[in-house]
Scaffold this motif. Structure first.
Motif, PDB file in Angstrom:
ATOM      1  N   ASP A  41      10.023   9.625   5.607  1.00  0.00           N
ATOM      2  CA  ASP A  41       9.419   8.912   6.735  1.00  0.00           C
ATOM      3  C   ASP A  41       9.596   7.411   6.518  1.00  0.00           C
ATOM      4  O   ASP A  41       9.049   6.842   5.567  1.00  0.00           O
ATOM      5  CB  ASP A  41       7.929   9.270   6.829  1.00  0.00           C
ATOM      6  N   ASP A  42      10.347   6.762   7.369  1.00  0.00           N
ATOM      7  CA  ASP A  42      10.648   5.334   7.205  1.00  0.00           C
ATOM      8  C   ASP A  42       9.548   4.416   7.719  1.00  0.00           C
ATOM      9  O   ASP A  42       9.629   3.192   7.537  1.00  0.00           O
ATOM     10  CB  ASP A  42      11.957   4.993   7.929  1.00  0.00           C
ATOM     11  N   ARG A  43       8.522   4.947   8.348  1.00  0.00           N
ATOM     12  CA  ARG A  43       7.492   4.089   8.919  1.00  0.00           C
ATOM     13  C   ARG A  43       6.690   3.377   7.824  1.00  0.00           C
ATOM     14  O   ARG A  43       6.254   4.021   6.858  1.00  0.00           O
ATOM     15  CB  ARG A  43       6.532   4.902   9.790  1.00  0.00           C
ATOM     16  N   PRO A  44       6.491   2.064   7.934  1.00  0.00           N
ATOM     17  CA  PRO A  44       5.578   1.392   7.001  1.00  0.00           C
ATOM     18  C   PRO A  44       4.208   2.051   7.042  1.00  0.00           C
ATOM     19  O   PRO A  44       3.682   2.347   8.115  1.00  0.00           O
ATOM     20  CB  PRO A  44       5.528  -0.046   7.531  1.00  0.00           C
ATOM     21  N   GLY A  45       3.649   2.301   5.881  1.00  0.00           N
ATOM     22  CA  GLY A  45       2.345   2.953   5.815  1.00  0.00           C
ATOM     23  C   GLY A  45       2.419   4.454   5.675  1.00  0.00           C
ATOM     24  O   GLY A  45       1.379   5.111   5.611  1.00  0.00           O
ATOM     25  N   ALA A  46       3.616   5.034   5.601  1.00  0.00           N
ATOM     26  CA  ALA A  46       3.735   6.494   5.513  1.00  0.00           C
ATOM     27  C   ALA A  46       3.032   7.042   4.274  1.00  0.00           C
ATOM     28  O   ALA A  46       2.396   8.104   4.325  1.00  0.00           O
ATOM     29  CB  ALA A  46       5.206   6.906   5.511  1.00  0.00           C
ATOM     30  N   ARG A  74      -6.198  -1.402   7.543  1.00  0.00           N
ATOM     31  CA  ARG A  74      -5.917  -2.588   6.726  1.00  0.00           C
ATOM     32  C   ARG A  74      -4.590  -2.460   5.975  1.00  0.00           C
ATOM     33  O   ARG A  74      -3.869  -3.447   5.790  1.00  0.00           O
ATOM     34  CB  ARG A  74      -7.074  -2.764   5.743  1.00  0.00           C
ATOM     35  N   GLU A  75      -4.275  -1.249   5.530  1.00  0.00           N
ATOM     36  CA  GLU A  75      -3.086  -1.035   4.704  1.00  0.00           C
ATOM     37  C   GLU A  75      -1.862  -0.600   5.508  1.00  0.00           C
ATOM     38  O   GLU A  75      -0.882  -0.123   4.949  1.00  0.00           O
ATOM     39  CB  GLU A  75      -3.400  -0.019   3.601  1.00  0.00           C
ATOM     40  N   GLY A  76      -1.922  -0.757   6.818  1.00  0.00           N
ATOM     41  CA  GLY A  76      -0.730  -0.592   7.634  1.00  0.00           C
ATOM     42  C   GLY A  76      -0.450   0.797   8.139  1.00  0.00           C
ATOM     43  O   GLY A  76       0.684   1.092   8.544  1.00  0.00           O
ATOM     44  N   ALA A  77      -1.461   1.676   8.154  1.00  0.00           N
ATOM     45  CA  ALA A  77      -1.234   3.040   8.634  1.00  0.00           C
ATOM     46  C   ALA A  77      -2.217   3.418   9.739  1.00  0.00           C
ATOM     47  O   ALA A  77      -2.562   4.593   9.896  1.00  0.00           O
ATOM     48  CB  ALA A  77      -1.340   4.037   7.473  1.00  0.00           C
ATOM     49  N   GLY A  78      -2.632   2.444  10.521  1.00  0.00           N
ATOM     50  CA  GLY A  78      -3.526   2.749  11.634  1.00  0.00           C
ATOM     51  C   GLY A  78      -2.934   3.741  12.607  1.00  0.00           C
ATOM     52  O   GLY A  78      -3.667   4.491  13.273  1.00  0.00           O
ATOM     53  N   TRP A  79      -1.612   3.759  12.679  1.00  0.00           N
ATOM     54  CA  TRP A  79      -0.941   4.709  13.575  1.00  0.00           C
ATOM     55  C   TRP A  79      -1.213   6.158  13.197  1.00  0.00           C
ATOM     56  O   TRP A  79      -1.019   7.072  14.007  1.00  0.00           O
ATOM     57  CB  TRP A  79       0.572   4.461  13.560  1.00  0.00           C
ATOM     58  N   ALA A  80      -1.666   6.395  11.951  1.00  0.00           N
ATOM     59  CA  ALA A  80      -1.851   7.765  11.474  1.00  0.00           C
ATOM     60  C   ALA A  80      -3.254   8.318  11.718  1.00  0.00           C
ATOM     61  O   ALA A  80      -3.526   9.469  11.368  1.00  0.00           O
ATOM     62  CB  ALA A  80      -1.543   7.833   9.978  1.00  0.00           C
ATOM     63  N   VAL A  81      -4.147   7.528  12.319  1.00  0.00           N
ATOM     64  CA  VAL A  81      -5.525   7.985  12.510  1.00  0.00           C
ATOM     65  C   VAL A  81      -5.594   9.347  13.222  1.00  0.00           C
ATOM     66  O   VAL A  81      -6.335  10.233  12.794  1.00  0.00           O
ATOM     67  CB  VAL A  81      -6.362   6.924  13.246  1.00  0.00           C
ATOM     68  N   PRO A  82      -4.839   9.577  14.312  1.00  0.00           N
ATOM     69  CA  PRO A  82      -4.909  10.901  14.952  1.00  0.00           C
ATOM     70  C   PRO A  82      -4.492  12.044  14.011  1.00  0.00           C
ATOM     71  O   PRO A  82      -5.108  13.115  14.024  1.00  0.00           O
ATOM     72  CB  PRO A  82      -3.939  10.777  16.132  1.00  0.00           C
ATOM     73  N   GLU A  83      -3.466  11.814  13.184  1.00  0.00           N
ATOM     74  CA  GLU A  83      -3.032  12.849  12.238  1.00  0.00           C
ATOM     75  C   GLU A  83      -4.111  13.117  11.192  1.00  0.00           C
ATOM     76  O   GLU A  83      -4.385  14.278  10.848  1.00  0.00           O
ATOM     77  CB  GLU A  83      -1.752  12.410  11.522  1.00  0.00           C
ATOM     78  N   VAL A  84      -4.700  12.057  10.679  1.00  0.00           N
ATOM     79  CA  VAL A  84      -5.733  12.209   9.657  1.00  0.00           C
ATOM     80  C   VAL A  84      -6.959  12.890  10.253  1.00  0.00           C
ATOM     81  O   VAL A  84      -7.582  13.755   9.624  1.00  0.00           O
ATOM     82  CB  VAL A  84      -6.085  10.837   9.052  1.00  0.00           C
ATOM     83  N   ASP A  85      -7.313  12.508  11.475  1.00  0.00           N
ATOM     84  CA  ASP A  85      -8.448  13.146  12.147  1.00  0.00           C
ATOM     85  C   ASP A  85      -8.213  14.637  12.362  1.00  0.00           C
ATOM     86  O   ASP A  85      -9.130  15.455  12.201  1.00  0.00           O
ATOM     87  CB  ASP A  85      -8.711  12.473  13.498  1.00  0.00           C
ATOM     88  N   VAL A 137       0.541   5.553   2.716  1.00  0.00           N
ATOM     89  CA  VAL A 137      -0.893   5.335   2.922  1.00  0.00           C
ATOM     90  C   VAL A 137      -1.468   6.478   3.762  1.00  0.00           C
ATOM     91  O   VAL A 137      -2.545   7.011   3.457  1.00  0.00           O
ATOM     92  CB  VAL A 137      -1.146   3.983   3.614  1.00  0.00           C
ATOM     93  N   ALA A 138      -0.750   6.845   4.815  1.00  0.00           N
ATOM     94  CA  ALA A 138      -1.197   7.953   5.667  1.00  0.00           C
ATOM     95  C   ALA A 138      -1.305   9.227   4.865  1.00  0.00           C
ATOM     96  O   ALA A 138      -2.259  10.004   5.004  1.00  0.00           O
ATOM     97  CB  ALA A 138      -0.219   8.136   6.826  1.00  0.00           C
ATOM     98  N   ARG A 139      -0.332   9.454   4.008  1.00  0.00           N
ATOM     99  CA  ARG A 139      -0.359  10.657   3.164  1.00  0.00           C
ATOM    100  C   ARG A 139      -1.571  10.643   2.225  1.00  0.00           C
ATOM    101  O   ARG A 139      -2.235  11.659   2.019  1.00  0.00           O
ATOM    102  CB  ARG A 139       0.943  10.740   2.377  1.00  0.00           C
ATOM    103  N   ALA A 140      -1.890   9.474   1.647  1.00  0.00           N
ATOM    104  CA  ALA A 140      -3.056   9.355   0.768  1.00  0.00           C
ATOM    105  C   ALA A 140      -4.337   9.694   1.529  1.00  0.00           C
ATOM    106  O   ALA A 140      -5.217  10.398   1.013  1.00  0.00           O
ATOM    107  CB  ALA A 140      -3.133   7.943   0.181  1.00  0.00           C
ATOM    108  N   ALA A 141      -4.448   9.212   2.758  1.00  0.00           N
ATOM    109  CA  ALA A 141      -5.646   9.481   3.560  1.00  0.00           C
ATOM    110  C   ALA A 141      -5.765  10.956   3.895  1.00  0.00           C
ATOM    111  O   ALA A 141      -6.868  11.526   3.890  1.00  0.00           O
ATOM    112  CB  ALA A 141      -5.610   8.643   4.838  1.00  0.00           C
ATOM    113  N   LYS A 142      -4.656  11.597   4.186  1.00  0.00           N
ATOM    114  CA  LYS A 142      -4.689  13.030   4.491  1.00  0.00           C
ATOM    115  C   LYS A 142      -5.025  13.848   3.240  1.00  0.00           C
ATOM    116  O   LYS A 142      -5.766  14.833   3.311  1.00  0.00           O
ATOM    117  CB  LYS A 142      -3.359  13.463   5.106  1.00  0.00           C
ATOM    118  N   PHE A 143      -4.478  13.438   2.113  1.00  0.00           N
ATOM    119  CA  PHE A 143      -4.791  14.118   0.846  1.00  0.00           C
ATOM    120  C   PHE A 143      -6.300  14.022   0.570  1.00  0.00           C
ATOM    121  O   PHE A 143      -6.921  14.972   0.082  1.00  0.00           O
ATOM    122  CB  PHE A 143      -3.986  13.468  -0.276  1.00  0.00           C
TER     123      PHE A 143
END
Length: 550
Positions: free
Chosen positions: A111-116, A37-48, A118-124
């Motif tokens: 990291d210039d990607r939109p949602g970077a 929803r917050e624009g970081a769906g691309w980060a799911v593999p990293e978070v997983d 957000v991805a960091r928050a999910a990993k944290f």
């Protein structure tokens, strides 16, 4: 003939719960939905990837060992030379290396990607195996925007603060592959009132400043550099103070002692003295508090992430226990009273995590120049930091109680989580400070309230209990009489409205209904586990089990 072993065997162990290992801590529907929803769906593999690592026995052992073997302060070497170093167990460095390698520190700023962010928050959130090392990771993340107030320092150090290389040891920062940063602000006489600080800074002919004073709390003292506040003739000013000066000479930072804390022991928190320590000016002289605010915004967000992560981990542990432990002829998860507790805990967890992910998205967009999202972040972060960090110790305590005496022993990880929770309410402004800061925003930046109610309006008309809560809040804000006396009351209502807005739009109907009935409709007791009859608890409880092994 009696076997010797049998003679000393008093019982066979049964009805005990298997270890919770081999799971994916990121397999949390609230987290995953928020990422998309917050624009970081691309980060799911990293978070997983990080979530699966956090669920391993090896990573959990790192966290336990780093907590069990506390850091040791060495003020002098064997020959009597002053060294001011802290020694950590190797497990601590493994935790730090993992966190830095996965970009939980300053990496999103490069990291210039939109949602970077957000991805960091999910990993944290997912990497919740030890709270202590999260402190220097969080401060390194937060120092970057503040450091940009001095473009020369930012150009020199930001590439190293964002690089995914953990390079421990006291050396000239310019010679290292990566840097860790901290902050050193509070003093004995002031605490949160940093304007009462007595540390002084004097300008030198070469453009540097010399600092003298005593700091009451300096976390992660083996960091490479610290943002600190000191008094100059112009007022409170912000400085960057390195542990090692260019050329390799140690800076004059003297360690007085390490603090013995209620919560995490894996991270060293120290009391230090600046004995003519060299620092560099960051931002405008006399405007140090304003300079440091951007750093505080980032660390406050991490308080919300840390509280949400600790709560989710505790709920997962309670749910895992309830699915394996029997009492009075049934599994705990099938006992009506326990079901109410588990469902209520899950609602609390989802409300915290959903709000956290919305704030992570607002933070990402605010960093990229969205003024509307910046206004929402300003007010919603203050109220959420207050409420979520207040609620988490209570909720984690309830989750611990689900395990009974097993949860109260230090061998169980939930005891460590419970001890940590109060810190996140204290760090970066305790309850009163956070509540008053929210009121300050309403008074000085009224557009933030407009942004808040614009967000709230997105859920209006869905549930009458929510609409009534919004109306009550608006009435509360029509008068500013005794507003400081009512600060906590107002900020709590704002936090609940913000959470309700997110859940009504993004969570399953059963979760939103339970939240509105209890938190907004006030059909609730004083403790968790007092949800009213008539709610659909099955789908709520089912959401506690995602990510379980097998």
């Amino acid at each position: 003939m009696t076997n010797a072993r049998d003679a000393f065997s008093t019982h066979e162990v049964r009805n005990q719960v298997p270890p919770l290992v081999g799971h994916n801590t990121a397999d949390d529907p609230t987290l995953r939905e928020g990422l998309e929803r917050e624009g970081a769906g691309w980060a799911v593999p990293e978070v997983d990837e990080l979530g699966r690592l956090a669920g391993t026995a090896e990573a959990q052992a790192w966290g336990r060992l780093a907590e069990r073997v506390a850091p040791v302060l060495h003020t002098h070497d064997r020959y009597g030379n002053r060294v001011d170093e802290v020694e950590y167990v190797p497990a601590y460095h493994q935790l730090m290396e993992t966190a830095v390698g996965h970009g939980l520190h300053g990496a999103p700023w490069a990291d210039d990607r939109p949602g970077a962010h957000v991805a960091r928050a999910a990993k944290f959130y997912a990497w919740n195996v030890d709270a202590g090392h999260g402190c220097p990771i969080s401060m390194t993340y937060a120092v970057v925007p503040a450091l940009r107030a001095n473009p020369e320092l930012s150009a020199a150090f930001e590439p190293l603060l964002t690089n995914r290389a953990y390079d421990f040891g006291l050396r000239d920062p310019a010679t290292k592959r990566g840097l860790i940063a901290g902050m050193s602000m509070t003093e004995k006489q002031g605490g949160s009132d940093v304007r009462a600080n007595t540390t002084t800074a004097s300008r030198q002919a070469d453009g540097t400043w010399v600092l003298r004073g005593h700091k009451w709390f300096t976390s992660a003292p083996m960091s490479d550099m610290f943002l600190t506040l000191a008094q100059t003739p112009a007022g409170v000013t912000c400085f960057l103070v390195p542990r090692v000066l260019p050329g390799g000479e140690p800076n004059a930072m003297r360690f007085v002692r390490l603090k013995e804390k209620l919560g995490n022991r894996s991270n060293a928190s120290s009391e230090i003295e600046y004995d003519a320590a060299v620092g560099w000016l960051v931002g405008e002289e006399g405007r140090g508090v304003r300079t440091i605010v951007e750093m505080v915004n980032m660390t406050r967000l991490d308080c919300v992430i840390g509280s949400s992560a600790g709560l989710r981990t505790a709920v997962t542990m309670a749910a895992h226990h309830a699915r394996h432990r029997s009492a009075f002829g049934k599994l705990l998860v099938d006992q009506p009273a326990m079901r109410n507790v588990l469902a209520d805990l899950q609602v609390e967890s989802e409300a915290s995590t959903t709000a956290m992910m919305r704030l992570a998205g607002a933070n990402d967009r605010a960093i990229r120049g969205d003024e509307g999202e910046a206004a929402l972040r300003r007010i919603a972060l203050a109220v959420t930091k207050y409420y979520v960090c207040k609620r988490s110790p209570i909720a984690v305590g309830e989750a611990l109680e689900c395990l009974g005496g097993n949860g109260y022993i230090e061998e169980h990880d939930i005891a460590r989580i419970y001890r940590e929770m109060p810190l996140l309410s204290i760090w970066e402004g305790s309850g009163n400070v956070a509540a008053l800061d929210a009121l300050r925003a309403l008074a000085k930046e009224p557009h933030t309230l407009d942004a808040f109610f614009a967000e709230a309006s997105l859920a209006e008309g869905v549930d009458a209990r929510y609409d009534e809560a919004v109306d009550r809040l608006k009435k509360e804000l029509t008068s500013f009489d005794d507003i400081e006396l009512r600060a906590r009351r107002i900020v709590e209502q704002m936090a609940l409205v913000f959470q309700g807005s997110q859940l009504l739009r993004h969570s399953p109907a059963a979760v939103a209904d339970a939240f509105c009935a209890s938190r907004l409709g006030r059909d609730w007791g004083g403790a968790l586990g007092t949800l009213p009859p008539g709610l659909d608890l099955d789908p709520i409880i089912e959401r506690t089990a995602t990510g379980f092994p097998g």
